[in-house]
Design an enzyme around this catalytic site. Structure first.
Site, PDB file in Angstrom:
ATOM      1  N   SER A  46     -22.291 -15.845   0.058  1.00 17.85           N
ATOM      2  CA  SER A  46     -20.875 -16.082  -0.283  1.00 17.85           C
ATOM      3  C   SER A  46     -20.613 -17.548  -0.625  1.00 17.85           C
ATOM      4  CB  SER A  46     -19.974 -15.671   0.885  1.00 17.85           C
ATOM      5  OG  SER A  46     -20.334 -16.374   2.068  1.00 17.85           O
TER       6      SER A  46
ATOM      7  N   ASN B 126     -18.688 -15.620  13.105  1.00 18.71           N
ATOM      8  CA  ASN B 126     -17.577 -14.662  13.042  1.00 18.71           C
ATOM      9  C   ASN B 126     -16.243 -15.282  13.433  1.00 18.71           C
ATOM     10  OD1 ASN B 126     -19.655 -13.007  12.399  1.00 18.71           O
ATOM     11  ND2 ASN B 126     -19.572 -11.736  14.240  1.00 18.71           N
TER      12      ASN B 126
ATOM     13  N   THR C 116      23.292  -2.044 -17.026  1.00 23.39           N
ATOM     14  CA  THR C 116      22.667  -1.019 -16.183  1.00 23.39           C
ATOM     15  C   THR C 116      22.010  -0.063 -17.176  1.00 23.39           C
ATOM     16  OG1 THR C 116      24.568   0.463 -16.156  1.00 23.39           O
ATOM     17  CG2 THR C 116      24.483  -1.190 -14.409  1.00 23.39           C
ATOM     18  N   HIS C 117      20.886   0.491 -16.808  1.00 24.16           N
ATOM     19  CA  HIS C 117      20.109   1.358 -17.728  1.00 24.16           C
ATOM     20  C   HIS C 117      19.773   0.629 -19.029  1.00 24.16           C
ATOM     21  CE1 HIS C 117      21.493   4.719 -15.147  1.00 24.16           C
ATOM     22  NE2 HIS C 117      22.631   4.053 -15.174  1.00 24.16           N
TER      23      HIS C 117
ATOM     24  N   SER D  35       1.294 -17.744 -33.356  1.00 26.07           N
ATOM     25  CA  SER D  35       0.410 -16.662 -33.750  1.00 26.07           C
ATOM     26  C   SER D  35      -0.619 -17.220 -34.717  1.00 26.07           C
ATOM     27  CB  SER D  35       1.229 -15.561 -34.426  1.00 26.07           C
ATOM     28  OG  SER D  35       0.401 -14.789 -35.262  1.00 26.07           O
TER      29      SER D  35
ATOM     30  N   LYS E 122       5.946 -17.165 -35.795  1.00 30.43           N
ATOM     31  CA  LYS E 122       6.052 -16.678 -34.421  1.00 30.43           C
ATOM     32  C   LYS E 122       6.096 -17.785 -33.369  1.00 30.43           C
ATOM     33  CE  LYS E 122       5.879 -12.964 -33.080  1.00 30.43           C
ATOM     34  NZ  LYS E 122       4.786 -11.992 -32.962  1.00 30.43           N
TER      35      LYS E 122
ATOM     36  N   ASN F  12       5.853 -17.228 -29.334  1.00 33.85           N
ATOM     37  CA  ASN F  12       5.748 -16.140 -28.353  1.00 33.85           C
ATOM     38  C   ASN F  12       5.948 -16.613 -26.914  1.00 33.85           C
ATOM     39  OD1 ASN F  12       5.094 -14.340 -30.450  1.00 33.85           O
ATOM     40  ND2 ASN F  12       2.932 -14.954 -30.345  1.00 33.85           N
TER      41      ASN F  12
ATOM     42  N   GLU G 101       4.970 -13.573 -20.302  1.00 33.17           N
ATOM     43  CA  GLU G 101       4.136 -12.366 -20.411  1.00 33.17           C
ATOM     44  C   GLU G 101       2.918 -12.440 -19.492  1.00 33.17           C
ATOM     45  OE1 GLU G 101       4.439 -10.868 -24.928  1.00 33.17           O
ATOM     46  OE2 GLU G 101       3.999 -12.978 -24.698  1.00 33.17           O
TER      47      GLU G 101
ATOM     48  N   TYR H 127     -16.766  -7.419  13.992  1.00 34.68           N
ATOM     49  CA  TYR H 127     -17.082  -7.978  12.676  1.00 34.68           C
ATOM     50  C   TYR H 127     -18.031  -7.074  11.900  1.00 34.68           C
ATOM     51  CZ  TYR H 127     -18.650 -10.977   8.928  1.00 34.68           C
ATOM     52  OH  TYR H 127     -18.927 -11.472   7.681  1.00 34.68           O
TER      53      TYR H 127
ATOM     54  N   GLN I  38     -16.554 -10.224   4.493  1.00 28.17           N
ATOM     55  CA  GLN I  38     -16.809 -11.323   3.555  1.00 28.17           C
ATOM     56  C   GLN I  38     -16.067 -11.090   2.227  1.00 28.17           C
ATOM     57  OE1 GLN I  38     -20.683 -13.369   3.505  1.00 28.17           O
ATOM     58  NE2 GLN I  38     -20.968 -12.455   1.488  1.00 28.17           N
TER      59      GLN I  38
ATOM     60  N   LYS J 136     -12.399 -12.825   0.842  1.00 28.19           N
ATOM     61  CA  LYS J 136     -12.093 -14.159   0.333  1.00 28.19           C
ATOM     62  C   LYS J 136     -11.710 -14.215  -1.141  1.00 28.19           C
ATOM     63  CE  LYS J 136     -14.819 -15.923   3.879  1.00 28.19           C
ATOM     64  NZ  LYS J 136     -15.027 -14.473   4.187  1.00 28.19           N
TER      65      LYS J 136
END
Ligand code: ARG
Length: 457
Positions: free
Chosen positions: A23, A110, A155-156, A277, A283, A285, A290, A317, A322, A325
């Site tokens: 690890s 541990n 709403t909606h 773009s 464009k 964006n 996003e 343990y 492990q 993480k």
């Protein structure tokens, strides 16, 4: 190569297995916490007369040297030493000789790893809270500028009633306030000291666990050694709070993407938080929004991964642990960056004000106010709803806004309508009348800005 635990082994570890079980490539980021924990453990061993002062001194000097090596990027991690704990221990022995081998007395990896992630997460939760506070202040600053900016509330995703833009923005501050409380709560359960639990049963050595806790600034110690080495609830809890926080950010992002569209054109994002773009030159964006919306999915995935990781593990343990993480580290990094990017995007964004006639013509936002007006004229609400519906239908047929109707036209639909109705049909009046506590009236919004300014300092 011989492993630190290699005494009972005759054959060496398979190369693929070594890579598989190691690890170090991700837990090396815990180095400073591992060293901090080891120094506290060493001081405890000295206090409890398990280490001589000279031995403790040698070990601590060695550990500080290793910290410097890491800080300056000089430490060379070794894959065969599996993880951060054994890499540091071996380096200590290389630096100070066999006395370095005494550090691990009364300790296991541990309880050591349980300590390291608690120390790490404790700091990170605080850093996330700081980022959240910076974002909250940005929301507040924008809200203060837009108390009297009226936008359609939905709403909606259909235009519903006019609201103050500040009121809309402050809705997110309520969510962020709850997120802050959830993180603070997760911190309480993270902030508990597990060292002394050793492998699972506790230790034969008479170590003063409360002293270690004090050295490391923990207000409490764990009460059960088996729980202490196998509990990852605090990580799951943090990831859950992080998921809810990301959910809120993602909803906000969704709105920003909509607001930035040409159809909506409510917000102008700065060049610094948008991208172009490669083919369409016109464009701009809203990538930041996003991406945050997209990354939310990853954070949910980590939460579900961790819940699944934990569900089948017997006490105490298991090496499965492990796997806690990478999802934790990615959650921390993603949440922090998302908060900071979002704050930058919002701070530099400009909101466009709607023209009054645009708003008036925009989806009969004050229809409910007309119905409420009729109720004041003693018309039962259901009937008022029907009359207003007919009025809206009439407007649609004649291509007019509610505000544009003449009294004669209105009275043709209902005799109950009097001249004072015009005080109910403008969007400004509508917003002003929502004067209930928690409503969108400007003075109510100001009241909340005052309250929130005290909370987010
Ligand atoms: N790298 C391990 C982890 O992250 C440390 C604990 C190893 N303990 C053990 N008994 N193999 O969980």
């Amino acid at each position: 190569m011989k492993q630190p635990w290699g005494g009972r082994f005759k054959e060496s570890t398979d190369a693929l297995m070594l890579r598989f079980s190691s690890s170090i490539f991700f837990d090396k980021r815990l180095y400073a916490y591992d060293i901090e924990g080891s120094i506290a453990h060493c001081k405890t061993l000295q206090k409890c007369k398990i280490l001589k002062p000279a031995e403790a001194k040698q070990i601590i000097t060695g550990l500080n040297k290793i910290l410097k090596e890491f800080d300056s990027g000089k430490f060379k991690v070794k894959e065969n030493l599996e993880d951060i704990h054994m890499n540091i221990e071996q380096r200590l022995i290389d630096l100070v000789g066999p006395v370095g081998g005494k550090l691990h007395t009364g300790r296991s990896r541990n309880d050591q790893v349980a300590l390291d992630i608690r120390l790490y997460l404790r700091d990170e939760i605080e850093a996330i809270q700081d980022s959240l506070t910076r974002l909250a202040k940005t929301v507040l600053a924008q809200a203060k500028k837009h108390i009297n900016t009226i936008i359609p509330g939905y709403t909606h995703l259909q235009r519903a009633q006019p609201v103050s833009l500040a009121h809309h923005l402050l809705a997110y501050l309520e969510m962020f306030g709850r997120d802050r409380d959830r993180l603070a709560d997760a911190l309480k359960r993270t902030n508990v000291m597990p060292l002394g639990s050793a492998a699972l049963a506790g230790t034969n050595f008479p170590i003063d666990r409360k002293y270690t806790a004090k050295l490391l600034g923990f207000p409490a110690v764990t009460h059960n050694s088996m729980d202490a080495v196998s509990d990852r609830d605090f990580i799951v809890e943090f990831c859950s709070a992080a998921s809810i926080l990301m959910m809120h950010l993602s909803r906000f992002c969704e709105e920003i993407v909509l607001w930035a569209s040409s159809e909506c054109a409510l917000i102008e994002l700065s060049d610094a938080y948008t991208t172009g773009s490669s083919i369409m030159p016109q464009k701009k964006n809203p990538d930041a929004a996003e991406l945050i919306r997209g990354k939310t999915g990853r954070i949910y995935g980590h939460l579900l991964g961790l819940l699944t990781l934990m569900k089948g593990q017997p006490l105490a343990y298991n090496k499965d642990l492990q796997e806690d993480k990478e999802p934790l580290f990615d959650t921390v990094d993603t949440v922090r960056t998302s908060l900071d990017v979002f704050a930058g995007m919002l701070k530099t964004a400009k909101f466009n004000k709607f023209k009054p006639e645009e708003l008036a013509a925009s989806g009969f936002l004050t229809a409910t106010d007309l119905a409420d007006y009729l109720v004041l004229q003693k018309v039962p609400f259901r009937e008022a709803h029907e009359i207003t519906g007919k009025t809206v239908a009439y407007c649609i047929d004649t291509g007019q806004a509610l505000e544009e109707l003449t009294l004669a036209e209105l009275q043709k639909i209902s005799k109950k309508i009097k001249k004072d109705v015009f005080g109910y049909l403008s969007v400004e009046q509508s917003v002003k009348r929502k004067n209930v506590y928690g409503g969108t009236a400007p003075n109510r919004v100001k009241e909340q800005i005052a309250r929130l300014s005290k909370i987010w300092k």
